[in-house]
Design a protein around this motif. Structure first.
Motif, mmCIF file in Angstrom:
data_model
loop_
_atom_site.group_PDB
_atom_site.id
_atom_site.type_symbol
_atom_site.label_atom_id
_atom_site.label_comp_id
_atom_site.label_asym_id
_atom_site.label_seq_id
_atom_site.Cartn_x
_atom_site.Cartn_y
_atom_site.Cartn_z
ATOM 1 N N ALA C 73 0.890 -1.162 0.000
ATOM 2 C CA ALA C 73 0.000 0.000 0.000
ATOM 3 C C ALA C 73 0.922 1.203 0.000
ATOM 4 O O ALA C 73 2.023 1.142 0.539
ATOM 5 C CB ALA C 73 -0.884 0.008 1.235
ATOM 6 N N MET C 74 0.472 2.289 -0.606
ATOM 7 C CA MET C 74 1.340 3.443 -0.769
ATOM 8 C C MET C 74 1.904 3.900 0.572
ATOM 9 O O MET C 74 3.085 4.139 0.713
ATOM 10 C CB MET C 74 0.545 4.574 -1.423
ATOM 11 C CG MET C 74 1.395 5.558 -2.150
ATOM 12 S SD MET C 74 2.258 4.825 -3.542
ATOM 13 C CE MET C 74 1.182 5.261 -4.876
ATOM 14 N N PHE C 75 1.057 4.020 1.574
ATOM 15 C CA PHE C 75 1.500 4.410 2.919
ATOM 16 C C PHE C 75 0.393 3.997 3.891
ATOM 17 O O PHE C 75 -0.721 3.700 3.452
ATOM 18 C CB PHE C 75 1.814 5.917 2.996
ATOM 19 C CG PHE C 75 0.693 6.818 2.558
ATOM 20 C CD1 PHE C 75 -0.128 7.439 3.488
ATOM 21 C CD2 PHE C 75 0.458 7.046 1.207
ATOM 22 C CE1 PHE C 75 -1.152 8.277 3.077
ATOM 23 C CE2 PHE C 75 -0.571 7.880 0.792
ATOM 24 C CZ PHE C 75 -1.376 8.493 1.740
ATOM 25 N N PRO C 76 0.704 3.932 5.195
ATOM 26 C CA PRO C 76 -0.251 3.309 6.127
ATOM 27 C C PRO C 76 -1.611 3.999 6.208
ATOM 28 O O PRO C 76 -2.605 3.362 6.539
ATOM 29 C CB PRO C 76 0.466 3.400 7.482
ATOM 30 C CG PRO C 76 1.898 3.597 7.170
ATOM 31 C CD PRO C 76 1.959 4.313 5.854
ATOM 32 N N GLN C 77 -1.664 5.311 5.922
ATOM 33 C CA GLN C 77 -2.950 6.006 6.004
ATOM 34 C C GLN C 77 -3.604 6.151 4.630
ATOM 35 O O GLN C 77 -4.514 6.950 4.443
ATOM 36 C CB GLN C 77 -2.783 7.403 6.625
ATOM 37 C CG GLN C 77 -2.364 7.409 8.079
ATOM 38 C CD GLN C 77 -0.877 7.195 8.242
ATOM 39 O OE1 GLN C 77 -0.093 7.497 7.356
ATOM 40 N NE2 GLN C 77 -0.473 6.639 9.368
ATOM 41 N N ALA C 78 -3.137 5.373 3.645
ATOM 42 C CA ALA C 78 -3.662 5.512 2.287
ATOM 43 C C ALA C 78 -5.168 5.253 2.266
ATOM 44 O O ALA C 78 -5.677 4.439 3.028
ATOM 45 C CB ALA C 78 -2.954 4.528 1.363
ATOM 46 N N ALA C 79 -5.864 5.979 1.437
ATOM 47 C CA ALA C 79 -7.298 5.742 1.270
ATOM 48 C C ALA C 79 -7.549 5.445 -0.210
ATOM 49 O O ALA C 79 -7.137 6.227 -1.059
ATOM 50 C CB ALA C 79 -8.098 6.966 1.696
ATOM 51 N N PRO C 80 -8.201 4.383 -0.587
ATOM 52 C CA PRO C 80 -8.611 3.306 0.329
ATOM 53 C C PRO C 80 -7.383 2.503 0.745
ATOM 54 O O PRO C 80 -6.442 2.373 -0.040
ATOM 55 C CB PRO C 80 -9.536 2.460 -0.538
ATOM 56 C CG PRO C 80 -9.093 2.710 -1.940
ATOM 57 C CD PRO C 80 -8.565 4.098 -1.982
ATOM 58 N N LEU C 81 -7.410 1.962 1.957
ATOM 59 C CA LEU C 81 -6.273 1.165 2.422
ATOM 60 C C LEU C 81 -6.422 -0.253 1.879
ATOM 61 O O LEU C 81 -6.967 -1.135 2.535
ATOM 62 C CB LEU C 81 -6.195 1.182 3.948
ATOM 63 C CG LEU C 81 -4.944 0.478 4.519
ATOM 64 C CD1 LEU C 81 -3.661 1.071 3.959
ATOM 65 C CD2 LEU C 81 -4.924 0.539 6.025
#
Lengths: 93, 673, 398
Positions: C73-81
């Motif tokens: 995932a791009m980063f931990p807070q990515a939306a959508p995760l």
């Protein structure tokens, strides 16, 4: 809910129950408070508690600490907590 | 929303389900979730305790719903991540299973525990147990609450008719919603009217402003109030009530601006529109393009002789016309009251006195304007001679002790005026004394290059003073580059004056409880992410009352503020959470500390009959209450309850936290925003 | 987060706009939904797959300062995760499939094309940071401890490669930093425009360093310090008072081979000539320029670009959020460099223009929406005490 919600009873209850230290954390005055001035109202309340209520109960006011720390200031929070943890060690002995 | 069960307090059997989330390894690698769940199972009133790999994923959600059904749970605790992240998720889960969502409580054992205690697994596990114990103690005392639903009046109030107010009104109306646009002066357009050209294409201001005004005047959805003061605003988001004082227009609506009245008027005043360069009559039209296009009377200057009354061929003038008051209901408000241009006071070091050859930038705007007092020529006030050299001085009333902010627009204003002068009078010597040249848009840098190419000279030095010597103005400065003192004699000095908060800011700030930033301008709800809204729901900001802005930025912010209003107005009603204060008037002793201390003016005074006497009692306006709890903390009578955060709940949490080893703990009480 | 949860916003990520046909009010947009190789309706974002994935590659999001796996995932807070598989790197070992409890991994996914109908389009394709490699005087890419402002952001970020620990690429703690402003900006040889955000970004970055390492030595080399936004000048002055140094000079970068420290060399007339200053880290305040995505969307939509390659607004004063093509609006850095509040404002302004446009009832689609809204509106108008007839639709494009 704001730090302005904190009442004298909550602080005294914590010390009555034997809490080592009490920390109150809110947003930087004047502007950061989401509730306009709840933080300042909290500060007024805590100053009174430190000056009158705690000494009357024989509790060292230094055991109550107020700090303004924003959500972007993780390192500040960490620093304060470390200091308090050290203080707690001293208080305990 | 689900019907809330309303069992008698204390008779209901509390049945709590506790769910401990692993969050993959985020929690589980630090906190021993199995032992935590086992511990939770043994807490009072807990009938089921489980661990989930992901409580937020479908299987986790379904488990909670099934358990509510199977075990008859009437309270739910989820120990997982932050309440901001997934609180709403689990509240919805409870609601869908028929449980009042306020009977749910979330514990953050990730950010508040596992992530910060990665090196201390035993300590983290013990802390997670305490956190859950606190939540269980608190949720047992929770009561079902109902969200507030308030209707929304589908009309907006826009205060101020400068470019920002006009644009906001137009954009709201273009989406189909009615607007009341209030202007305290007789004509629309605000300070923009006095400008000459706008950067960076040097278009005439009227090319932008006049169409805006015409569209507002001709728009059936926009009710325009000129010469009108907002006397009071009460109410809350979606339901504001504004009292307008409409100051009488002594000249009737049908005025065709023939000007006969001004011909006979015996009173001459210095023309404020022309920055007092020239004079006009007490009855006048500020300029040819003034809209609405009708004459107005300067009531302070008018001697009441009545000459205009008889001169008016249409008999439209009534010097005795009465003021009137109107109350309007609106759902949203845009504050677009603009700013005030700084004018150097007496004894200032720049030698400005409003009479000599030191000018403010706004005065130069008038001078350069085709409809200005000098027909577009740079003429000295002292001797009427045309200036052959002009020096601009930046940061006057900005970046100093009294005004620690930068007014943002003055650099471009100076560049614009300098370029205009250079283009019109190529032989003119134009120099700019500056600190940083502050530009902020993609086309600005090109404009700066253009100014240099045209021969405007830029000197990075701070003038220490300006004095009149002979028939010149002498600017003394310290040149930063050369490190030496310089003097320059010029025909004319122009001060790039900054912006300050407008005089009305205090009034509207107090009226609406909109806070001001340290610089005195209105404060936005969040400096980065919510620049258009204020701390007060339903009140938006547009234009330079929030911070100095150029015309383009004001228009843009106004369009944005319009979008924020439409977000409200397009809904027939809005739902607000139930976390508010409630006053038991039977316990209230009428001390009214809460009324005084409420940051949002949400506590009001009722007159209530007590034992045959009328007594003052406090009451919370539910829709205005933000749930900060300040009133609760201040009430000595225990008459106010913070719904969702009652004293009993918080004290139960404190007791639970300090049950074991209290002396080895730091108890933190923090803001829950 | 808010937009991911909003009931009336459908997030379509990992998708490219291929073509747009039709006219304002009635566009048909062809979307190419790229494969995730993960069924995102099943994926819970738990990240268990990441732990078992054997493939490690540099992570561009972290400015290549930190690795990622082939499933990520791009980063931990990515939306959508949701996790996505980089098929160019994936070796199809199948380990992720074995551990995924939700059976979400689907390597058979292919690109799909989809057409959607919309009334209006907002282009918010942003910009990219100037690459200073070609500016040899800064030795970016050559010296390890010379980084761009974006790389520095990641170094400072608590979720970044160093978990917020202020260490430079070679692992040493940072005690002194030199920020160099206007890298690639206000430079006729590169980007002639001013990128605006970089001055305050450096002030903010410098403050972070001073907070992390009290007594740290922070110098900002600048031309004009453009602190012209709300609270900016105050923050700048506070930083000066707290010891941040501001030097009006354009330095070049040398290196001390023993310490691996960059040395900034500049001319200071007040100090009487050339100054050499050895620091732990040099941060190049790289400006913003149009992104490749902006370029592409301009072609797809037939939008005009200005001489710099940013999208042309309808008018720089009173048409900043509109384009010359009706029904197409712009927001943010694709129109020109901006900081966050200015971009947020621009976005809201575009939303308001779209609202007005869609209310104009020009299109088939929109007349349907109008009916919906009119229903919602009527009771409110009555509650407001207005005559129902009073509520009509305004002029759509005055």
């Amino acid at each position: 809910m704001c730090t302005g919600r904190i009442s004298e009873e909550m602080i005294t209850r914590a010390f009555d129950k034997g809490a080592g230290l009490v920390f109150v954390g809110g947003c930087h005055p004047p502007g950061d408070c989401h509730y306009i001035n709840g933080n300042i109202q909290c500060q007024e309340m805590l100053e009174k508690i430190k000056k009158k209520v705690l000494p009357e109960k024989g509790i060292d006011p230094e055991r109550l600490r107020l700090e303004w720390i924003s959500s972007a200031e993780g390192s500040v929070f960490q620093k304060v907590m470390k200091e308090m943890a050290e203080q707690l060690e001293r208080v305990k002995t | 929303m689900a019907e809330a069960e309303e069992p008698e307090q204390g008779t209901e059997e509390i049945r709590i389900g506790v769910y401990t989330c692993h969050c993959g390894l985020n929690i589980a690698q630090t906190v021993d979730c199995k032992s935590v769940a086992e511990y939770a199972a043994g807490l009072p009133n807990v009938v089921v305790s489980r661990e989930n790999m992901y409580s937020c994923a479908d299987p986790g959600q379904i488990q909670i719903k099934d358990d509510i059904e199977e075990f008859g749970l009437n309270r739910v605790v989820v120990a997982a991540c932050s309440v901001k992240m997934h609180g709403p998720t689990f509240m919805t889960v409870c609601e869908e299973a028929g449980l009042n969502p306020y009977l749910f409580q979330m514990v953050n054992i990730r950010e508040h525990c596992s992530w910060v205690h990665m090196q201390d697994k035993a300590g983290a596990t013990a802390k997670a147990k305490d956190q859950i114990k606190m939540a269980v103690a608190s949720v047992a005392l929770a009561r079902p609450l109902q969200d507030r639903v308030v209707p929304v009046t589908s009309r907006a109030l826009v205060i101020g008719s400068g470019v920002a107010g006009l644009q906001a009104a137009l954009d709201i109306s273009r989406s189909g919603y009615p607007v009341s646009l209030v202007e305290k002066l007789p004509h629309l357009g605000g300070r923009g009217n006095q400008l000459n050209r706008i950067f960076d294409r040097l278009e005439r201001i009227s090319c932008v402003l006049t169409p805006l005004i015409m569209m507002a005047l001709n728009n059936p959805l926009i009710t325009v109030y000129t010469n009108t003061d907002v006397e009071d605003i009460s109410g809350y988001v979606g339901n504001f009530k504004a009292r307008l004082k409409i100051n009488a227009h002594p000249v009737g609506d049908e005025c065709d601006a023939c000007g006969k009245c001004a011909e006979v008027c015996p009173v001459e005043v210095l023309d404020p529109f022309q920055m007092r360069f020239t004079s006009c009559k007490a009855i006048s039209l500020p300029h040819d393009e003034a809209l609405p296009h009708r004459y107005t009377i300067d009531r302070e200057a008018c001697n009441g002789c009545g000459a205009c009354v008889t001169a008016c061929p249409r008999e439209l003038i009534d010097l005795e016309a009465p003021d009137s008051t109107e109350e309007i209901d609106v759902g949203a408000i845009v504050l677009a009251i603009g700013s005030k241009v700084y004018v150097p006071g007496e004894g200032n070091k720049w030698g400005y006195d409003g009479a000599g050859d030191v000018f403010t930038a706004l005065e130069v705007e008038r001078m350069l304007a085709g409809n200005g007092p000098t027909g577009g020529r740079a003429v000295r006030r002292s001797d009427g001679r045309e200036a052959r050299s002009v020096a601009f001085i930046q940061c006057v009333g900005s970046r100093d002790e009294e005004h620690p902010w930068c007014s943002r627009t003055c650099c471009m204003t100076t560049l614009k005026e300098a370029v205009t002068l250079k283009v019109r009078f190529p032989q003119m010597r134009v120099s700019v004394y500056h600190d940083d040249i502050r530009l902020y848009k993609k086309e600005h840098e090109d404009f700066y290059r253009k100014a240099r190419d045209l021969g405007v000279s830029f000197m990075r030095s701070k003038p220490s003073g300006v004095t009149a010597e002979g028939d010149s103005m002498v600017v003394r400065a310290h040149d930063e580059l050369l490190g030496e003192e310089t003097t320059q004699a010029v025909d004319m000095v122009v001060l790039a004056t900054g912006m300050e908060r407008p005089d009305d800011a205090q009034k509207f700030g107090d009226m609406l409880k909109v806070p001001a930033s340290a610089d005195g301008f209105f404060m936005e709800a969040h400096p980065k992410l919510r620049p258009l809204e204020t701390a007060i729901d339903g009140v938006m900001l547009a234009g330079s009352c929030q911070f100095p802005k150029d015309i383009g930025d004001s228009l843009l912010q106004a369009s944005g503020a319009a979008a924020k209003c439409l977000g409200l107005l397009t809904k027939p009603r809005i739902t607000l959470d139930a976390i508010i204060s409630r006053i038991d008037q039977s316990k209230c002793n009428g001390c009214l500390v809460c009324v005084k201390k409420c940051p949002f003016s949400a506590v009001v005074t009722d007159e209530v009959e007590v034992d045959g006497k009328m007594k003052k009692r406090a009451r919370v306006i539910e829709a205005s209450c933000k749930g900060c709890g300040v009133c609760v903390a201040r009430c000595k009578q225990g008459a106010i309850e913070a719904q969702g955060f009652t004293d009993e709940q918080i004290l139960a949490q404190i007791d639970a936290a300090l049950e074991e080893d209290p002396g080895g703990k730091i108890l933190a009480l923090v803001c829950h925003w | 987060m808010e937009s991911a949860k909003h009931k009336r916003i459908e997030l379509v990520t990992n998708t490219e706009v291929k073509a747009v046909t039709g006219d304002a009010g009635d566009f048909t947009v062809t979307l190419e939904r790229k494969p995730w190789y993960v069924d995102i309706s099943k994926c819970s974002g738990c990240g268990t797959c990441v732990d078992v994935c054997p493939i490690t590659v540099p992570h561009a999001w972290e400015q290549n300062l930190k690795p990622r796996k082939a499933i990520y995932a791009m980063f931990p807070q990515a939306a959508p995760l949701k996790y996505v598989i980089d098929r160019d790197r994936c070796v199809e070992c199948g380990l992720c499939m074995q551990v995924c409890l939700l059976d979400a991994i689907d390597l058979s996914q292919e690109s799909t094309t989809e057409e959607i109908e919309v009334g209006a389009i907002v282009v918010a394709t942003g910009g990219r940071v100037f690459d200073p490699s070609a500016m040899k005087q800064f030795r970016y890419g050559e010296l390890e401890n010379v980084v761009t402002n974006m790389e520095f952001e990641r170094i400072c970020n608590a979720g970044g490669p160093t978990e917020g620990e202020l260490v430079r690429p070679d692992g040493r703690h940072i005690r002194s930093v030199a920020f160099v402003q206007c890298v690639g900006s206000r430079d006729l040889g590169n980007n002639p425009w001013c990128s605006f955000f970089c001055c305050m970004a450096s002030v903010k970055g410098g403050r972070l360093v001073m907070e992390h390492a009290p007594g740290a030595d922070v110098t900002v080399f600048f031309n004009d310090l453009r602190a012209c936004g709300k609270g900016f000048e105050e923050l700048y002055q506070r930083s000066v008072d707290e010891g941040m140094k501001f030097v009006r000079a354009i330095p070049s970068v040398h290196v001390n081979r023993t310490t691996n420290n960059p040395i900034v060399v500049y001319e200071d007339p007040q100090a009487g000539g050339i100054v050499r200053n050895e620091v732990d880290l040099v941060v190049l305040a790289s400006g913003l320029e149009p992104s490749a995505g902006t370029d592409r969307i301009a072609d797809v939509l037939g939008l005009r670009k200005d001489s710099y390659g940013f999208l042309s607004e309808r008018h720089p004063t009173d048409g900043m959020a509109e384009t010359r093509r009706e029904g197409i609006f712009i927001a943010g850095v694709c129109q020109g460099p901006k900081d966050i509040p200015d971009a947020a404002t621009h976005g809201s302004a575009a939303a308001s223009k779209v609202g007005a446009f869609l209310s104009g009832g020009r299109s088939r689609l929109m007349s349907e929406m109008e009916t919906d809204r009119a229903v919602g509106l009527e009771p409110t108008a009555r509650e407001a005490g207005a005559e129902p007839g009073e509520v009509t639709y305004g002029d759509s494009h005055g």
